[in-house]
Every structure is written in C-alpha cells, then in structure tokens.
Design a protein around this motif. Structure first.
Motif, mmCIF file in Angstrom:
data_model
loop_
_atom_site.group_PDB
_atom_site.id
_atom_site.type_symbol
_atom_site.label_atom_id
_atom_site.label_comp_id
_atom_site.label_asym_id
_atom_site.label_seq_id
_atom_site.Cartn_x
_atom_site.Cartn_y
_atom_site.Cartn_z
ATOM 1 N N ASN A 1 0.827 -1.209 0.000
ATOM 2 C CA ASN A 1 0.000 0.000 0.000
ATOM 3 C C ASN A 1 0.858 1.254 0.000
ATOM 4 O OD1 ASN A 1 -2.677 -1.030 0.034
ATOM 5 N ND2 ASN A 1 -2.415 -1.585 2.178
ATOM 6 N N ASP A 2 1.808 1.323 0.942
ATOM 7 C CA ASP A 2 2.594 2.537 1.141
ATOM 8 C C ASP A 2 4.058 2.215 1.419
ATOM 9 O OD1 ASP A 2 3.637 4.993 1.761
ATOM 10 O OD2 ASP A 2 2.425 5.316 3.544
ATOM 11 N N ILE A 3 4.341 1.570 2.560
ATOM 12 C CA ILE A 3 5.721 1.320 2.963
ATOM 13 C C ILE A 3 6.176 -0.055 2.492
ATOM 14 C CG2 ILE A 3 7.315 1.101 4.916
ATOM 15 C CD1 ILE A 3 6.303 3.937 4.495
ATOM 16 N N GLU B 1 13.282 0.584 4.697
ATOM 17 C CA GLU B 1 11.928 0.784 4.181
ATOM 18 C C GLU B 1 11.901 2.026 3.318
ATOM 19 O OE1 GLU B 1 9.658 3.128 7.773
ATOM 20 O OE2 GLU B 1 9.711 0.939 7.855
ATOM 21 N N SER C 1 8.951 4.599 1.119
ATOM 22 C CA SER C 1 7.547 4.926 0.911
ATOM 23 C C SER C 1 7.254 4.918 -0.587
ATOM 24 C CB SER C 1 7.219 6.300 1.484
ATOM 25 O OG SER C 1 5.901 6.646 1.110
ATOM 26 N N LEU C 2 6.213 4.185 -0.951
ATOM 27 C CA LEU C 2 5.755 4.167 -2.337
ATOM 28 C C LEU C 2 4.408 4.871 -2.463
ATOM 29 C CD1 LEU C 2 6.698 0.499 -3.307
ATOM 30 C CD2 LEU C 2 8.041 2.584 -3.563
ATOM 31 N N ALA C 3 4.085 5.703 -1.467
ATOM 32 C CA ALA C 3 2.781 6.366 -1.429
ATOM 33 C C ALA C 3 2.529 7.215 -2.669
ATOM 34 C CB ALA C 3 2.683 7.224 -0.169
ATOM 35 N N LYS C 4 3.576 7.793 -3.249
ATOM 36 C CA LYS C 4 3.387 8.689 -4.391
ATOM 37 C C LYS C 4 3.232 7.949 -5.721
ATOM 38 C CE LYS C 4 5.782 12.580 -2.287
ATOM 39 N NZ LYS C 4 6.902 13.533 -2.378
ATOM 40 N N ASP D 1 1.484 5.531 -8.471
ATOM 41 C CA ASP D 1 0.148 5.085 -8.848
ATOM 42 C C ASP D 1 0.048 3.575 -8.653
ATOM 43 O OD1 ASP D 1 -0.560 7.662 -9.635
ATOM 44 O OD2 ASP D 1 0.124 7.338 -11.696
ATOM 45 N N SER D 2 -1.173 3.081 -8.545
ATOM 46 C CA SER D 2 -1.377 1.636 -8.475
ATOM 47 C C SER D 2 -0.863 0.993 -9.754
ATOM 48 C CB SER D 2 -2.866 1.318 -8.306
ATOM 49 O OG SER D 2 -3.341 1.837 -7.083
ATOM 50 N N LYS E 1 1.803 -2.334 -6.543
ATOM 51 C CA LYS E 1 1.356 -1.220 -5.709
ATOM 52 C C LYS E 1 -0.161 -1.191 -5.756
ATOM 53 C CE LYS E 1 1.552 2.938 -3.630
ATOM 54 N NZ LYS E 1 0.189 3.393 -3.623
ATOM 55 N N LYS E 2 -0.798 -1.310 -4.581
ATOM 56 C CA LYS E 2 -2.274 -1.280 -4.514
ATOM 57 C C LYS E 2 -2.798 0.121 -4.757
ATOM 58 C CE LYS E 2 -2.928 -5.028 -1.193
ATOM 59 N NZ LYS E 2 -3.452 -5.358 0.123
#
Length: 107
Positions: A41-43, A78, A80-83, A85-86, A106-107
C-alpha cells in the motif's frame, strides 16, 4: 559487449537480469533479499541477512526509471511508495554481491 545488460520482463511473476561479464559472474544464490509486503500500500520493507544493499532503482512496467535511491543502511530498510500510482513495478536492488530485480504490485 562487456558489462552490457539486457533486462527481460514477461507478463508473469518472472524477471531476470543478464549481465555479460567474461570469465566471472555473480552467484545469484548469494543475493538473498526479502521485500514485503507485496502487494504494497505505502511502505515497502527490505531485508537482507548477508548482503549489503547499495542502491535501489524503481522501474515502471514500461522499463522507464521512476526513482533511484543510493547509500542505504545495513539493517532493515523501508521506502515509501505512497506517491506511486497503483500498478506493477520492478525494483532493481544492487548489493555488494550482485544485483537482483524484484516485481512488486502497488495497490
């Protein structure tokens, strides 16, 4: 040529990097990296018991470089892949013993 790399990605959960080095090649069994969770999702966490992770490069499904990170610590890492897109991405992990490419979702 010497050191020339060919990246091959297929539509399944397989990815490979072939590097042409005369007379020597890294033993892929020595490069043991765990990434979790996947899908993420994010991390995204990285763990290596016996490899020093030197750098990470994130590629899109089209093979274009999206991001790169150098100079990582030796413990659990770790990012962050928050930025992002899915979708499906590939992470190339360079270690002191060679490199490995992992497929992530990436969800």
């Amino acid at each position: 040529g010497v050191g020339q790399q060919l990246h091959i990605y297929d539509l399944f959960e397989l990815s490979a990097t072939f590097t042409n080095y005369p007379l020597s090649s890294p033993d892929i069994d020595l490069v043991n990296i765990a990434i979790y969770p996947n899908p993420v999702n994010d991390i995204l966490n990285f763990y290596s018991e016996n490899n020093e992770i030197l750098s990470l490069i994130i590629y899109g499904i089209d093979g274009k470089e999206i991001s790169s990170i150098n100079k990582l610590n030796h413990e659990i890492k770790e990012i962050s892949l928050a930025k992002l897109d899915s979708g499906v991405y590939f992470i190339e992990i360079q270690t002191d013993l060679g490199k490995v490419t992992k497929r992530i979702v990436k969800k």
